[in-house]
Design an enzyme around this catalytic site. Structure first.
Site, PDB file in Angstrom:
ATOM      1  N   GLU A   1      -8.870  13.193  -4.570  1.00  0.00           N
ATOM      2  CA  GLU A   1      -8.005  13.333  -3.387  1.00  0.00           C
ATOM      3  C   GLU A   1      -7.542  11.983  -2.860  1.00  0.00           C
ATOM      4  OE1 GLU A   1      -9.484  16.093  -0.486  1.00  0.00           O
ATOM      5  OE2 GLU A   1     -10.037  17.579  -1.997  1.00  0.00           O
TER       6      GLU A   1
HETATM    7  C1  LIG Z   1      -2.928  10.693   0.560  1.00  0.00           C
HETATM    8  O1  LIG Z   1      -1.619  11.033   0.951  1.00  0.00           O
HETATM    9  C2  LIG Z   1      -1.579  11.993   2.015  1.00  0.00           C
HETATM   10  C3  LIG Z   1      -0.137  12.398   2.217  1.00  0.00           C
HETATM   11  O2  LIG Z   1       0.708  11.283   2.307  1.00  0.00           O
HETATM   12  C4  LIG Z   1      -2.208  11.401   3.256  1.00  0.00           C
HETATM   13  O3  LIG Z   1      -2.197  12.334   4.305  1.00  0.00           O
HETATM   14  C5  LIG Z   1      -3.668  11.017   2.933  1.00  0.00           C
HETATM   15  O4  LIG Z   1      -4.260  10.388   4.046  1.00  0.00           O
HETATM   16  C6  LIG Z   1      -3.708  10.084   1.727  1.00  0.00           C
HETATM   17  N1  LIG Z   1      -5.101   9.888   1.355  1.00  0.00           N
HETATM   18  C7  LIG Z   1      -5.615   8.696   1.077  1.00  0.00           C
HETATM   19  C8  LIG Z   1      -7.033   8.670   0.710  1.00  0.00           C
HETATM   20  O5  LIG Z   1      -4.950   7.673   1.104  1.00  0.00           O
END
Ligand SMILES: *[C@@H]1O[C@H](CO)[C@@H](O)[C@H](O)[C@H]1NC(C)=O
Ligand SMILES: *[C@@H]1O[C@H](CO)[C@@H](O)[C@H](O)[C@H]1NC(C)=O
Ligand SMILES: *[C@@H]1O[C@H](CO)[C@@H](O)[C@H](O)[C@H]1NC(C)=O
Length: 325
Positions: free
Chosen positions: A176
């Site tokens: 994720e």
């Molecule tokens: C990954 O991308 C999503 C959507 O842009 C964001 O909400 C999320 O915080 C991001 N996760 C990380 C671990 O950077």
């Protein structure tokens, strides 16, 4: 140190095999259809819940509403002593010398019990706290090799195996961290090992419903099962049917033969956004289950779904089973 020496030998051997294997695939069509009945299977994640006093893997193995249990998580790719790290929260916290692994003998016993009941137990990787990434093919290869030796049929790390001589039935990629680098190579490395194993092994992935998934990337086309997370995003609930159909069609066109797509739900309202209650969930499933590659339903997670009982006294796990009847 010792692990990277082992790695270089193993990885080279499997890199060579990988060329042979990839070339052989289209010719002989060797891959078997994954074992999913027409009705579909129920899948429950287990290992991260905090309300654990009365719960155990053995309890969910014995629950006839559950077909596949996914243990959460190997949350570290390369931790101390160069080995992956395991976090099964309060269910198992007995650190193995100088590593981020833990010794969990009761999980080993329960895994064998699950398998004796015809259930699959998969080891899930990363989760929301899994921030490490696979820098390159060598890192993907080393990770696959270490997991195979710690949880599968690989040799050389016997004293570090969290579940003793129990072997999981495969691995679930729940990355994720928005970096999909290395996962296709990781999968091909594991598939090489599976090819000469004593039983069938599976690879699943758990992308967010938003397409395309930034954390899993093109690896979605290489797995047996997709447990799509229809929560914490706009495609939860109201967008579910349209979004599921898009996933289903994409995987039917571009995935491996026999790949199955599952709709993933929250087991209780306080686990995130986009909870669908028992009958609402059944209503959604009725609109998607006719898809030829529909695999069933999955839930985050087993403990909360078991504690979440409707007015008829039915657990969310039982409602999942009912959704497939
Ligand atoms: C990954 O991308 C999503 C959507 O842009 C964001 O909400 C999320 O915080 C991001 N996760 C990380 C671990 O950077
Ligand atoms: C292990 O997981 C639990 C539950 O998610 C979390 O509270 C805890 O901080 C984690 N521990 C480590 C060392 O990562
Ligand atoms: C499904 O795909 C169609 C066609 O590309 C698109 O219009 C629709 O927005 C997609 N649905 C979701 C929920 O992403």
């Amino acid at each position: 140190m010792f692990s990277s020496m082992l790695f270089s030998t193993f990885c080279l051997a499997s890199a060579l095999l990988s060329i042979v294997h990839a070339a052989a695939l289209p010719v002989c069509g060797a891959r078997q259809e994954p074992a999913i009945s027409k009705a579909g299977k129920t899948v429950a994640y287990f290992g991260q819940s905090q309300s654990q006093s009365t719960d155990s893997l053995a309890k969910f193995c014995a629950d006839t509403s559950v077909d596949i249990i996914v243990l959460a998580f190997v949350n570290v790719i390369k931790g101390r002593r160069g080995l992956p790290g395991l976090n099964l929260s309060g269910y198992c916290w007995d650190p193995i010398d100088g590593t981020d692994l833990h010794r969990c003998p009761e999980f080993g016993t329960a895994i064998k019990d699950c398998q004796a009941r015809g259930k699959l137990v998969l080891m899930s990787l990363q989760g929301a706290s899994g921030m490490q990434t696979l820098a390159d093919d060598a890192a993907a290869c080393e990770y696959a090799d270490n997991l195979w030796r710690l949880f599968g049929e690989g040799t050389g790390l016997e004293s570090m195996r969290p579940f003793g001589d129990a072997r999981v039935d495969g691995f679930d990629i729940d990355n994720e961290n928005n970096n999909s680098n290395g996962w296709p190579k990781f999968i091909s490395e594991l598939r090489n090992k599976f090819a000469s194993a004593s039983k069938k092994y599976y690879i699943s992935a758990a992308p967010q419903c938003v397409r395309p998934d930034k954390s899993i990337g093109s690896a979605i086309y290489l797995v047996d099962y997709l447990f799509i997370q229809f929560y914490n995003n706009y495609c939860a609930t109201t967008g579910l049917v349209s979004c599921f159909n898009n996933w289903s069609e994409d995987i039917a066109a571009n995935g491996i033969a026999g790949a199955k797509v599952f709709a993933g739900f929250l087991g209780a309202p306080d686990k995130g956004q986009g909870y669908a209650a028992h009958s609402e969930m059944i209503g959604y499933v009725s609109q998607i289950r006719s898809k030829s590659n529909f695999g069933g339903v999955s839930v985050w997670d087993a403990t909360c779904a078991n504690n979440n009982v409707d007015a008829d006294g039915r657990t969310f796990l039982k409602a999942m089973r009912d959704s497939l009847q």
